[in-house]
Design a protein around this motif. Structure first.
Motif, PDB file in Angstrom:
ATOM      1  N   UNK A 160       0.818  -1.221   0.000  1.00  0.00           N
ATOM      2  CA  UNK A 160       0.000   0.000   0.000  1.00  0.00           C
ATOM      3  C   UNK A 160       0.852   1.271   0.000  1.00  0.00           C
ATOM      4  N   UNK A 161       2.116   1.160   0.425  1.00  0.00           N
ATOM      5  CA  UNK A 161       3.015   2.319   0.424  1.00  0.00           C
ATOM      6  C   UNK A 161       3.780   2.456  -0.887  1.00  0.00           C
ATOM      7  N   UNK A 162       3.556   1.510  -1.832  1.00  0.00           N
ATOM      8  CA  UNK A 162       4.204   1.593  -3.136  1.00  0.00           C
ATOM      9  C   UNK A 162       5.505   0.822  -3.261  1.00  0.00           C
ATOM     10  N   UNK A 163       5.923   0.140  -2.209  1.00  0.00           N
ATOM     11  CA  UNK A 163       7.176  -0.617  -2.255  1.00  0.00           C
ATOM     12  C   UNK A 163       6.959  -1.947  -2.964  1.00  0.00           C
ATOM     13  N   UNK A 164       7.898  -2.316  -3.876  1.00  0.00           N
ATOM     14  CA  UNK A 164       7.831  -3.581  -4.604  1.00  0.00           C
ATOM     15  C   UNK A 164       8.557  -4.647  -3.791  1.00  0.00           C
ATOM     16  N   UNK A 165       7.843  -5.746  -3.506  1.00  0.00           N
ATOM     17  CA  UNK A 165       8.420  -6.847  -2.735  1.00  0.00           C
ATOM     18  C   UNK A 165       8.555  -8.066  -3.637  1.00  0.00           C
ATOM     19  N   UNK A 166       9.730  -8.708  -3.565  1.00  0.00           N
ATOM     20  CA  UNK A 166      10.046  -9.793  -4.490  1.00  0.00           C
ATOM     21  C   UNK A 166      10.086 -11.178  -3.854  1.00  0.00           C
ATOM     22  N   UNK A 167      10.093 -11.274  -2.518  1.00  0.00           N
ATOM     23  CA  UNK A 167      10.211 -12.565  -1.839  1.00  0.00           C
ATOM     24  C   UNK A 167       9.324 -12.615  -0.603  1.00  0.00           C
ATOM     25  N   UNK A 168       9.091 -13.833  -0.114  1.00  0.00           N
ATOM     26  CA  UNK A 168       8.314 -13.983   1.124  1.00  0.00           C
ATOM     27  C   UNK A 168       9.060 -13.354   2.298  1.00  0.00           C
ATOM     28  N   UNK A 169      10.398 -13.389   2.290  1.00  0.00           N
ATOM     29  CA  UNK A 169      11.178 -12.745   3.358  1.00  0.00           C
ATOM     30  C   UNK A 169      10.938 -11.234   3.373  1.00  0.00           C
ATOM     31  N   UNK A 170      10.874 -10.626   2.198  1.00  0.00           N
ATOM     32  CA  UNK A 170      10.596  -9.190   2.120  1.00  0.00           C
ATOM     33  C   UNK A 170       9.176  -8.896   2.606  1.00  0.00           C
ATOM     34  N   UNK A 171       8.236  -9.778   2.267  1.00  0.00           N
ATOM     35  CA  UNK A 171       6.851  -9.615   2.746  1.00  0.00           C
ATOM     36  C   UNK A 171       6.830  -9.673   4.272  1.00  0.00           C
ATOM     37  N   UNK A 172       7.489 -10.692   4.845  1.00  0.00           N
ATOM     38  CA  UNK A 172       7.520 -10.864   6.308  1.00  0.00           C
ATOM     39  C   UNK A 172       8.121  -9.641   6.982  1.00  0.00           C
ATOM     40  N   UNK A 173       9.209  -9.109   6.432  1.00  0.00           N
ATOM     41  CA  UNK A 173       9.849  -7.930   7.014  1.00  0.00           C
ATOM     42  C   UNK A 173       8.913  -6.721   6.936  1.00  0.00           C
ATOM     43  N   UNK A 174       8.215  -6.567   5.814  1.00  0.00           N
ATOM     44  CA  UNK A 174       7.282  -5.448   5.672  1.00  0.00           C
ATOM     45  C   UNK A 174       6.151  -5.565   6.692  1.00  0.00           C
ATOM     46  N   UNK A 175       5.581  -6.760   6.825  1.00  0.00           N
ATOM     47  CA  UNK A 175       4.466  -6.953   7.755  1.00  0.00           C
ATOM     48  C   UNK A 175       4.909  -6.712   9.195  1.00  0.00           C
ATOM     49  N   UNK A 176       6.106  -7.142   9.521  1.00  0.00           N
ATOM     50  CA  UNK A 176       6.632  -6.937  10.879  1.00  0.00           C
ATOM     51  C   UNK A 176       6.870  -5.456  11.162  1.00  0.00           C
ATOM     52  N   UNK A 177       7.337  -4.725  10.170  1.00  0.00           N
ATOM     53  CA  UNK A 177       7.630  -3.299  10.332  1.00  0.00           C
ATOM     54  C   UNK A 177       6.370  -2.431  10.268  1.00  0.00           C
ATOM     55  N   UNK A 178       5.251  -3.011   9.850  1.00  0.00           N
ATOM     56  CA  UNK A 178       4.005  -2.261   9.688  1.00  0.00           C
ATOM     57  C   UNK A 178       2.875  -2.980  10.416  1.00  0.00           C
ATOM     58  N   UNK A 179       2.773  -2.780  11.731  1.00  0.00           N
ATOM     59  CA  UNK A 179       1.788  -3.491  12.540  1.00  0.00           C
ATOM     60  C   UNK A 179       0.334  -3.289  12.117  1.00  0.00           C
TER      61      UNK A 179
END
Length: 180
Positions: free
Chosen positions: A117-136
């Motif tokens: 939703x912030x416009x960042x492109x995520x390429x892996x499940x690890x990047x998804x996990x890090x984004x979700x953790x950083x954005x409660x």
């Protein structure tokens, strides 16, 4: 050959210059379980809903308002465009995120990405996990809601003048339909 359960997405290509053409999805379509005709699906969100439940709720023409199997197909499967087939059962993209598919220059496959939703492109499940953790505020979204499985590029719809690069880096012509 695709089965009736398959949903397809079609990236736009140009017969004059396939390498310079747009290499992302421009049309979403589903094949009717009953008559096998292709129906254009109006939005990516609607397509993803159909794809995520296609095994338990196969698509039929009458799911589109005012459409029946008696009506002509919306699209014909042919080489006028490059077709790709998405696996059934891929989860619908979480609200606020967008699944993006980009066809590689050599037409060998599509790469799947997610745009946050912030416009960042995520390429892996690890990047998804890090984004979700950083954005409660996305605590209700799970890493399992994302799938990076690439749709299969249908060889018989790749433009004839596109050359593929094999694993050794040597150029070769397009594989024929029967040689896969």
């Amino acid at each position: 050959m695709a089965t009736k359960e398959d949903n397809r997405e079609t990236p736009k290509t140009s017969s004059k210059n396939p390498r310079g053409a747009v290499r992302s999805v421009d049309t979403y379509a589903a094949q009717c379980e009953t008559c096998s005709k292709w129906r254009v699906i109006e939005t990516q969100e609607e397509y993803e809903e159909i794809r995520s439940k296609i095994l338990e709720n196969p698509f039929a023409c009458d799911r589109k308002p005012g459409v029946s199997c008696e009506d002509p197909a919306d699209l014909e499967y042919n080489a006028s465009r490059t077709w790709v087939i998405d696996r059934p059962g891929i989860p619908k993209t979480p609200v606020g995120f967008k699944r993006s598919l980009v066809l590689r220059r050599d037409f060998s496959k599509m790469d799947a990405y997610y745009i946050t939703p912030t416009g960042k492109k995520l390429r892996t499940k690890n990047e998804i996990a890090a984004f979700l953790e950083a954005n409660p505020k996305y605590k209700d979204v799970s890493v399992e809601d994302f799938n990076f499985t690439s749709p299969k590029v249908m060889e018989d719809t790749i433009p004839e003048d596109v050359k593929k690069v094999n694993a050794s880096g040597n150029r070769k012509g397009k594989a024929s339909k029967d040689s896969a």
